[in-house]
Design an enzyme around this catalytic site. Structure first.
Site, PDB file in Angstrom:
ATOM      1  N   SER A  72      -3.940  -2.279  -1.459  1.00  0.00           N
ATOM      2  CA  SER A  72      -4.067  -1.553  -2.729  1.00  0.00           C
ATOM      3  C   SER A  72      -4.708  -0.183  -2.608  1.00  0.00           C
ATOM      4  O   SER A  72      -4.760   0.548  -3.603  1.00  0.00           O
ATOM      5  CB  SER A  72      -4.841  -2.398  -3.743  1.00  0.00           C
ATOM      6  OG  SER A  72      -4.015  -3.412  -4.258  1.00  0.00           O
ATOM      7  N   THR A  73      -5.154   0.193  -1.444  1.00  0.00           N
ATOM      8  CA  THR A  73      -5.511   1.597  -1.247  1.00  0.00           C
ATOM      9  C   THR A  73      -4.298   2.472  -1.559  1.00  0.00           C
ATOM     10  O   THR A  73      -4.444   3.642  -1.926  1.00  0.00           O
ATOM     11  CB  THR A  73      -6.032   1.820   0.183  1.00  0.00           C
ATOM     12  OG1 THR A  73      -7.178   0.978   0.387  1.00  0.00           O
ATOM     13  CG2 THR A  73      -6.456   3.253   0.425  1.00  0.00           C
TER      14      THR A  73
END
Length: 379
Positions: A72-73
């Site tokens: 999710s970065t």
């Protein structure tokens, strides 16, 4: 304690950061590194570039250009991409999505705004129709499903993490106004201007420098007790760490979760954001657009993740994991990776690793690294 060879360099001010980076390879818990990299930019200049360990257990050494899935970065990168389109006048955060994607208005969704997606308020945090990881390779299929389904809750009444749907929703809006796929936009809007080593999915020709994800010994995609509002993000399909090592995942484009980057690739983006939008000769965003990007849009917690404040696709530093400044903003990924920008210290950070922790967020390795960076700055 066996010696792990840490390579790279730091500016003199940040010399002790190398010690903190190396110590993560000697932890006595589930966060002990196998391979990792850390990069920091200050006032647009690289001041830390460190890497060490192995790309896989018993595998080749990590190098300065090793790539890894950052989970999710990726969302933070997608948020920057969307901000570029906002600055250009192609998208308005406050506009209803149907302005750009008319089919989205089905099932009572005509009033949902772009910002509702980016701040996890849209009520579309999961899929209603049965969905598999194999379906993620079919962009039109999944965006059509989201266009057809009703929201799980009244939009704007809650914020609950849109773990996978965030990227399909934002990415389809971006595709509608540009005619380019999210994968193409990552290159055109982020990688090429900044010379940043990052991809959505990963091309076949770059996989020779890819570090596979190492699954944590124990893990859960759902922190704590998941309530009924958060549940759609955790099922249908239930996320698994081994997705990152699937060929169809690497071939696909999931703008919420299948970004692949080096530490320097992430740090270039956040280094620009921390430096009034400028890195080298490139202006990524204006100061005004960055201010809008990090403006709080929801500050009363997330039904899945707990204490959180959401901006326009960015998380704000309410837990202090990215250092002492609450104005710092960025995004972390499942298992540990993160990118963040402190606009006051003008510091942008990127960190990647292959050994996932079992936590969705608030990884202690990240906290140790950020603590060391800002201690060096204060001293």
């Amino acid at each position: 304690m066996s010696k792990v060879q840490v390579r790279g360099e730091t500016a003199a001010t940040f010399a002790r950061v190398a010690d903190a980076f190396e110590m993560n390879f000697h932890r006595d818990d589930d966060y002990e590194e196998v391979g990792a990299a850390l990069c920091v930019y200050m006032e647009g200049e690289q001041v830390v570039n460190l890497w060490g360990g192995l790309r896989a257990p018993e595998g080749p050494a990590w190098t300065d250009d090793t790539l890894v899935n950052v989970w999710s970065t990726t969302k933070g990168l997608t948020a920057v991409l969307m901000a570029r389109l906002v600055e250009r006048g192609l998208i308005d955060y406050e506009a209803p999505i149907i302005r750009y994607w008319p089919e989205f208005g089905q099932a009572g969704k005509d009033a949902i705004r772009v910002i509702d997606i980016l701040s996890h308020q849209s009520g579309l945090n999961g899929f209603l129709s049965p969905t598999t990881i194999g379906d993620f390779a079919d962009w039109d299929l999944l965006t059509s499903r989201l266009a057809e389904q009703p929201p799980f809750w009244a939009p704007g009444s809650h914020a609950s993490y849109h773990a996978m749907t965030y990227g399909f929703l934002a990415g389809e809006v971006a595709r509608r106004v540009t005619g380019l796929t999210p994968r193409e936009l990552f290159q055109v809007e982020l990688a090429h201007p900044l010379g940043a080593d990052l991809y959505l999915g990963i091309p076949q020709g770059e996989r020779g420098r890819l570090a596979p994800i190492i699954e944590p010994a124990t893990w859960s995609a759902t922190p704590g007790v998941v309530d009924v509002v958060a549940e759609p993000a955790t099922v249908n399909p239930a996320p698994r760490p081994d997705w990152a090592n699937r060929e169809d995942w690497r071939d696909g484009q999931v703008p919420a979760a299948n970004g692949h980057a080096s530490a320097d690739g992430l740090a270039r983006v956040y280094g620009a954001l921390a430096n009034d939008g400028v890195l080298g000769e490139i202006r990524l965003l204006s100061k005004e657009t960055i201010s809008d990007l990090r403006k709080p849009r929801w500050q009363t917690g997330d039904r899945m993740l707990g204490p959180r404040a959401w901006a326009a696709g960015m998380a704000l530093n309410v837990t202090g994991i990215w250092g002492p400044n609450p104005a710092t903003f960025g995004h972390s990924g499942w298992g540990g990776s993160f990118g963040c920008a402190d606009p006051d210290a003008r510091i942008g950070i990127g960190y990647v690793m292959n050994r996932m922790s079992g936590k969705v967020a608030d990884d202690p390795r990240a906290q140790a690294l950020c603590s060391a960076i800002f201690k060096c700055l204060r001293s």
